[in-house]
Design an enzyme around this catalytic site. Structure first.
Site, PDB file in Angstrom:
ATOM      1  N   SER A   1       0.831  -1.207   0.000  1.00 46.48           N
ATOM      2  CA  SER A   1       0.000   0.000   0.000  1.00 46.48           C
ATOM      3  C   SER A   1       0.868   1.261   0.000  1.00 46.48           C
ATOM      4  CB  SER A   1      -0.907   0.007   1.236  1.00 46.48           C
ATOM      5  OG  SER A   1      -1.552   1.260   1.339  1.00 46.48           O
TER       6      SER A   1
ATOM      7  N   LYS B   1     -14.370  -2.988   1.368  1.00 46.17           N
ATOM      8  CA  LYS B   1     -15.108  -1.729   1.163  1.00 46.17           C
ATOM      9  C   LYS B   1     -16.630  -1.870   1.290  1.00 46.17           C
ATOM     10  CE  LYS B   1     -11.800   0.625  -1.829  1.00 46.17           C
ATOM     11  NZ  LYS B   1     -11.623   1.410  -3.046  1.00 46.17           N
TER      12      LYS B   1
ATOM     13  N   ASP C   1     -13.604   7.826  -3.191  1.00 46.89           N
ATOM     14  CA  ASP C   1     -13.122   7.355  -4.498  1.00 46.89           C
ATOM     15  C   ASP C   1     -13.777   8.128  -5.646  1.00 46.89           C
ATOM     16  OD1 ASP C   1     -11.352   5.404  -3.576  1.00 46.89           O
ATOM     17  OD2 ASP C   1     -12.934   3.901  -3.428  1.00 46.89           O
TER      18      ASP C   1
ATOM     19  N   ALA D   1     -18.682  -1.732 -14.852  1.00 45.99           N
ATOM     20  CA  ALA D   1     -19.860  -1.542 -13.990  1.00 45.99           C
ATOM     21  C   ALA D   1     -19.619  -2.185 -12.625  1.00 45.99           C
ATOM     22  CB  ALA D   1     -21.096  -2.138 -14.657  1.00 45.99           C
TER      23      ALA D   1
ATOM     24  N   ASN E   1     -20.169  -2.367 -20.348  1.00 48.69           N
ATOM     25  CA  ASN E   1     -19.573  -3.388 -19.491  1.00 48.69           C
ATOM     26  C   ASN E   1     -19.613  -4.721 -20.208  1.00 48.69           C
ATOM     27  OD1 ASN E   1     -18.419  -4.091 -16.909  1.00 48.69           O
ATOM     28  ND2 ASN E   1     -20.275  -5.292 -16.532  1.00 48.69           N
ATOM     29  N   ARG E   2     -18.557  -5.557 -19.961  1.00 47.41           N
ATOM     30  CA  ARG E   2     -18.498  -6.895 -20.581  1.00 47.41           C
ATOM     31  C   ARG E   2     -19.819  -7.627 -20.327  1.00 47.41           C
ATOM     32  NH1 ARG E   2     -14.130 -10.896 -18.081  1.00 47.41           N
ATOM     33  NH2 ARG E   2     -15.335 -10.360 -16.217  1.00 47.41           N
TER      34      ARG E   2
ATOM     35  N   TYR F   1      -2.938   2.539 -12.379  1.00 45.48           N
ATOM     36  CA  TYR F   1      -1.650   3.250 -12.343  1.00 45.48           C
ATOM     37  C   TYR F   1      -0.469   2.288 -12.428  1.00 45.48           C
ATOM     38  CZ  TYR F   1      -2.544   2.371  -7.379  1.00 45.48           C
ATOM     39  OH  TYR F   1      -2.871   1.789  -6.177  1.00 45.48           O
TER      40      TYR F   1
ATOM     41  N   GLY G   1      -4.104   6.602 -13.409  1.00 37.94           N
ATOM     42  CA  GLY G   1      -4.796   6.587 -12.115  1.00 37.94           C
ATOM     43  C   GLY G   1      -4.069   7.255 -10.955  1.00 37.94           C
TER      44      GLY G   1
HETATM   45  P1  ATR Z   1     -13.658  -2.970  -8.821  1.00 36.26           P
HETATM   46  O1  ATR Z   1     -14.165  -2.813  -7.415  1.00 36.26           O
HETATM   47  O2  ATR Z   1     -12.161  -2.809  -8.928  1.00 36.26           O
HETATM   48  O3  ATR Z   1     -14.386  -2.123  -9.809  1.00 36.26           O
HETATM   49  P2  ATR Z   1     -15.207  -5.306  -9.491  1.00 36.26           P
HETATM   50  O4  ATR Z   1     -16.335  -4.748  -8.727  1.00 36.26           O
HETATM   51  O5  ATR Z   1     -14.871  -6.754  -9.349  1.00 36.26           O
HETATM   52  O6  ATR Z   1     -13.860  -4.520  -9.180  1.00 36.26           O
HETATM   53  O7  ATR Z   1     -15.467  -4.956 -11.050  1.00 36.26           O
HETATM   54  C1  ATR Z   1     -14.596  -5.339 -12.036  1.00 36.26           C
HETATM   55  C2  ATR Z   1     -15.011  -4.699 -13.368  1.00 36.26           C
HETATM   56  O8  ATR Z   1     -14.023  -5.035 -14.344  1.00 36.26           O
HETATM   57  C3  ATR Z   1     -16.322  -5.195 -13.932  1.00 36.26           C
HETATM   58  O9  ATR Z   1     -16.913  -4.190 -14.727  1.00 36.26           O
HETATM   59  C4  ATR Z   1     -15.867  -6.378 -14.808  1.00 36.26           C
HETATM   60  O10 ATR Z   1     -16.762  -6.737 -15.832  1.00 36.26           O
HETATM   61  P3  ATR Z   1     -17.903  -7.870 -15.568  1.00 36.26           P
HETATM   62  O11 ATR Z   1     -18.997  -7.166 -14.837  1.00 36.26           O
HETATM   63  O12 ATR Z   1     -18.294  -8.310 -16.926  1.00 36.26           O
HETATM   64  O13 ATR Z   1     -17.252  -8.956 -14.759  1.00 36.26           O
HETATM   65  C5  ATR Z   1     -14.631  -5.778 -15.412  1.00 36.26           C
HETATM   66  N1  ATR Z   1     -13.675  -6.788 -15.889  1.00 36.26           N
HETATM   67  C6  ATR Z   1     -12.835  -7.515 -15.138  1.00 36.26           C
HETATM   68  N2  ATR Z   1     -12.088  -8.335 -15.927  1.00 36.26           N
HETATM   69  C7  ATR Z   1     -12.473  -8.085 -17.204  1.00 36.26           C
HETATM   70  C8  ATR Z   1     -12.083  -8.576 -18.488  1.00 36.26           C
HETATM   71  N3  ATR Z   1     -11.110  -9.499 -18.624  1.00 36.26           N
HETATM   72  N4  ATR Z   1     -12.699  -8.065 -19.590  1.00 36.26           N
HETATM   73  C9  ATR Z   1     -13.658  -7.112 -19.466  1.00 36.26           C
HETATM   74  N5  ATR Z   1     -14.080  -6.603 -18.291  1.00 36.26           N
HETATM   75  C10 ATR Z   1     -13.496  -7.078 -17.179  1.00 36.26           C
END
Ligand code: ATR
Length: 279
Positions: free
Chosen positions: A16, A67, A103, A127, A150-151, A220, A241
């Site tokens: 950290s 969190k 954040d 998302a 979002n994916r 970052y 970042g």
């Molecule tokens: P954080 O708190 O860091 O935002 P999270 O809540 O786990 O972490 O969210 C991760 C985000 O990264 C999500 O939008 C996730 O997409 P999905 O909702 O489809 O899972 C996205 N993400 C993570 N790995 C990914 C990948 N390989 N390709 C595309 N999106 C990805």
């Protein structure tokens, strides 16, 4: 007078950067306090929060993976943190633990360093937790049109509905995002795609972008993601970042002390921690 104690709880926590930036700010501002990193696993969280209170720790940051889980363990949670569903900063006010989220505010403040937001068309990629904080805070700025890609497309649509923001935001597919890239003034990347060690990954290929567009990535490490590199090659203004990290820390510091620290100094410390040079 006794030195005040602050800290951060999370797992992993060894690397950290928060102790470096907060301890430096305490020293700079002649504030008699120390900031310490505490390694806390999920099954220790409840005891850790009680411990913070019992020891009279004045405030602390909360990071992955706590969190969301910390919310029911706090005495009070402010409106924005409750809506976002995540707390990253806790203030101990005379034995009452109050949760905040800096954040989203930190991110929007960082973004304002590189662009005005009024009447802009923004694409948010992701998302997840980070996207929730950024989307909620950006929407509060008003006069912004936001597309969410979002994916897992349904998560973006659900997020818009949850925040009742259908009037200013829309969920879109990756194909639509690529096809509409020329319309976006600002593109905000909030996922882990492109983060070390998968540094060659990008959410989607960039063919063309709007002239003068701003591309901002919350990552970052690396300091320049593949998305930022591709966007820069097409003429975009880019932002990594580091600024967001510094501003979320600065706003946490403000909650604790009532004073805003020097954010440029915080950014430099983060850059040095990441292996760069200070200047
Ligand atoms: P954080 O708190 O860091 O935002 P999270 O809540 O786990 O972490 O969210 C991760 C985000 O990264 C999500 O939008 C996730 O997409 P999905 O909702 O489809 O899972 C996205 N993400 C993570 N790995 C990914 C990948 N390989 N390709 C595309 N999106 C990805």
């Amino acid at each position: 007078m006794l030195k005040k104690l602050y800290g951060v709880i999370g797992s992993p926590i060894t690397h950290s950067m928060s102790p470096h930036i907060h301890n430096d700010a305490f020293k700079q501002m002649d504030y008699n306090a120390h900031y310490h990193a505490f390694h806390i696993e999920p099954d220790e969280l409840e005891d850790a929060v009680k411990g913070m209170k019992a020891l009279g720790v004045s405030g602390f940051n909360v990071t992955i993976p706590h969190k969301e889980a910390i919310i029911p363990l706090l005495d009070e949670v402010d409106e924005a943190a409750r809506r976002i569903g995540a707390v990253n900063t806790v203030v101990n006010r005379d034995g009452v633990l109050i949760g905040y989220n800096t954040d989203g505010k930190g991110y929007v403040e960082a973004l304002k360093e590189v662009t005005m937001l009024k009447n802009k068309r923004v694409l948010i990629i992701g998302a997840g937790g980070a996207a929730r904080a950024i989307f909620y805070t950006l929407a509060k700025e008003g006069n912004i049109q936001i597309d969410l890609y979002n994916r897992t497309a349904c998560k973006a649509v659900e997020l818009i509905q949850e925040f009742s923001l259908n009037h200013l935001a829309k969920g879109i597919s990756s194909k639509e995002a690529v096809n509409r890239m020329k319309d976006y003034d600002v593109v905000v990347q909030t996922t882990s795609v492109g983060m070390f060690p998968y540094t060659e990954e990008s959410p989607f290929p960039l063919i063309n972008i709007k002239e003068g567009a701003v591309f901002s990535d919350i990552i970052y490490n690396p300091i320049e993601t593949r998305l930022l590199r591709d966007a820069k090659a097409l003429g975009a203004v880019t932002q990594n970042g580091v600024s967001m990290f510094a501003y979320q820390a600065a706003f946490a510091f403000e909650h604790w002390t009532g004073q805003l620290p020097d954010t440029d100094r915080m950014k430099n410390i983060v850059k040095v921690q990441l292996g760069g040079i200070s200047c």
